[in-house]
Design an enzyme around this catalytic site. Structure first.
Site, mmCIF file in Angstrom:
data_model
loop_
_atom_site.group_PDB
_atom_site.id
_atom_site.type_symbol
_atom_site.label_atom_id
_atom_site.label_comp_id
_atom_site.label_asym_id
_atom_site.label_seq_id
_atom_site.Cartn_x
_atom_site.Cartn_y
_atom_site.Cartn_z
ATOM 1 N N GLU A 1 0.870 -1.166 0.000
ATOM 2 C CA GLU A 1 0.000 0.000 0.000
ATOM 3 C C GLU A 1 0.909 1.218 0.000
ATOM 4 O O GLU A 1 1.740 1.369 0.899
ATOM 5 C CB GLU A 1 -0.901 -0.003 1.227
ATOM 6 C CG GLU A 1 -1.828 1.196 1.288
ATOM 7 C CD GLU A 1 -2.267 1.511 2.691
ATOM 8 O OE1 GLU A 1 -2.195 2.688 3.087
ATOM 9 O OE2 GLU A 1 -2.675 0.576 3.409
ATOM 10 N N CYS B 1 -3.243 7.382 5.248
ATOM 11 C CA CYS B 1 -3.170 7.052 3.830
ATOM 12 C C CYS B 1 -4.449 7.427 3.103
ATOM 13 O O CYS B 1 -4.475 7.466 1.873
ATOM 14 C CB CYS B 1 -2.857 5.571 3.649
ATOM 15 S SG CYS B 1 -3.831 4.489 4.701
#
Length: 520
Positions: free
Chosen positions: A262, A299
């Protein structure tokens, strides 16, 4: 309680090289110093994981689930000791870290329930048809663990995406032994959690090689871990540069392996016209709160906001500018992250057409000052640099000529973790036209909420097309994350005496597809 050592298959090891833990708020060194693992230590951890893998992979599901619940209990038992150390090392507030600890143990328990459910095995049975021409063989399929998994701790979640975080939980649930490369920003937190996992391993009577933690600041440790031939897959949360480096190492192996990384996302938010008309001030306050939460170190931070020019958008921008001075500067995770953030906002401010809307309060040391810029849709489309992630409490409001320009910008964007639509009922027809674009660009589409929050559930997708993740078919949050660490195996014409128990004929407590029909 802390020793400064790292854990290799049940053995707490020291090392000749040492590094200091640092208090995020002050930059002061924390006691004790921490030993840095060597590449030999990495090799030992991987060898122990490979040796333990057959035992752990074939553990009855009830025992695997019980072990994961033990891990959760041992982490919970650390209590305030864990929270206080994580506060020092990360600069994150107590309430946030207590919540993160709850999420960490909660997802371990959720995966334990998932293990016992057994449906994740994807069991299928297609019986033989010997009278057919040509004869059809007996075929039975299940998913099995891929093998030992390397997990890299994340800087922004010292618990939930770290030593016992989602990657570790999903790998253990799949039946994979785990070797964690701890993040050097929170080695004390990592040691405490590793000790809890070791206690659970011992209490469950499992081989010590089921779990190891190696620490250090040298990038060669991560490279050695990914390149070790006994490692079968990698879980990573961090920068695009870091994820790409690991992907390259994994691809260059004699036997390449998947890296589930990620990495980078600006999480576009679209404020549809009718919704803006009715709630510009409300949306502005919520936007500033979302982008500045946790110093913007999420994020899923809303890095790009798209709106159509007009009076409501002008009011919205003015309200954002008015709210920003009330946002205090917040300690960022590390001095390096703060420095990169400062450079990032300087870069945005220097771009043609970028105008500063407002700033949060200034702070000293490794603090992030909230900043919001505005730019026209035409300027944004002409300058790819404006679409790059800046990790921290900043965002860009893109003022578009119309919804066609909004659609064009969304279609031109890179892959994202999230995409959000704020809309009223009158906006639904236009929103319906945007959704296919968002489906191609994001792993999660959000309506009338803000993206800074990831629920751990069965239906959650925390992933997205590259570069949000290295594999847009996967998620790192939710029970579907287990699929990353499994692979299908089909058994053709095996005698019943040799088949896995779950694939035998007869009643089953696990959902299976038998001759094309789902049965339980």
């Amino acid at each position: 309680m802390l020793t400064g050592k790292f854990l290799v298959a049940g053995e707490w090891r020291d090392g000749a090289e040492r590094f200091a833990a640092v208090a995020a708020a002050s930059g002061a060194a924390l006691e004790p110093e921490f030993a840095q693992a060597s590449t030999d230590d990495v090799a030992d951890a991987c060898a122990a994981a490979a040796a333990a893998q057959p035992v752990f992979a074939n553990l009855p599901l009830a025992q695997r689930a019980a072990f994961m619940r033990l891990v959760a209990e041992r982490i919970d038992a650390l209590g305030d000791t864990l929270t206080q150390r994580a506060m020092l090392e990360s600069g994150l507030p107590e309430a946030r870290l207590n919540g993160e600890r709850g999420r960490t143990v909660g997802q371990l328990r959720l995966f334990a329930d998932e293990v016992e459910n057994g449906a994740w095995q994807g069991l299928r049975i297609d019986h033989a048809l010997p009278q057919r021409t040509p004869p059809k063989p007996d075929l039975r399929m299940r998913k099995v663990p891929v093998g030992p998994v390397a997990v890299f701790g994340a800087s922004n979640f010292p618990l939930a995406f770290s030593v016992a975080g989602g990657d570790t939980a999903s790998a253990l649930a799949a039946g994979c032994c785990v070797v964690v490369k701890g993040h050097p920003a929170h080695p004390g937190t990592s040691e405490l959690v590793a000790g809890a996992i070791l206690a659970a391993v011992r209490e469950a009577g499992l081989p010590d090689g089921v779990f190891s933690l190696v620490n250090g600041t040298d990038f060669t440790l991560g490279e050695a871990l990914v390149k070790d031939p006994r490692i079968a897959a990698v879980g990573f949360t961090g920068s695009r540069a870091g994820g790409l480096a690991l992907m390259n190492h994994a691809a260059a192996r004699a036997v390449p392996i998947p890296v589930y990384a990620e990495m980078s996302s600006v999480n576009p938010v679209v404020l549809m016209p009718a919704r803006m008309e009715e709630a510009a001030d409300e949306l502005a306050a919520a936007y500033v709160g979302s982008l500045s939460m946790g110093a913007g170190q999420f994020c899923t931070n809303p890095g790009i906001l798209l709106a159509v020019e007009g009076e409501a958008t002008t009011r919205f921008i003015a309200a954002v500018g008015g709210a920003l001075p009330g946002i205090p500067a917040q300690t960022m995770l590390t001095a390096g992250i703060q420095s990169a953030y400062a450079k990032g906002i300087d870069t945005i401010g220097a771009q043609p057409g970028a105008v500063l809307v407002g700033s949060g309060a200034a702070g000293a040391g490794a603090c992030g000052q909230a900043q919001v810029f505005t730019v026209s849709g035409a300027a944004f489309r002409a300058n790819p640099a404006l679409g790059h992630e800046v990790f921290g409490p900043s965002s860009i409001i893109v003022v578009c000529a119309d919804l066609d320009e909004v659609a064009a910008i969304l279609a031109s964007m890179e892959g994202q973790l999230t995409a959000t639509l704020h809309m009223a009922a009158a906006d639904y027809p236009a929103a319906r036209n945007l959704i296919p674009i968002l489906e191609n660009r994001a792993g999660r589409i959000i309506a009338n909420a803000w993206p800074t929050g990831v629920e751990v559930t069965h239906a959650m997708v925390h992933g997205g097309p590259f570069p949000a993740t290295s594999d847009g078919r996967s998620t790192s949050v939710g029970t579907l994350a287990i699929d990353r660490f499994l692979r299908p195996v089909s058994y053709q014409d095996l005698p019943a005496a040799l088949l896995p128990k779950a694939l035998l004929d007869g009643p089953s407590t696990v959902l299976r597809r038998v001759d094309g029909t789902w049965e339980a």
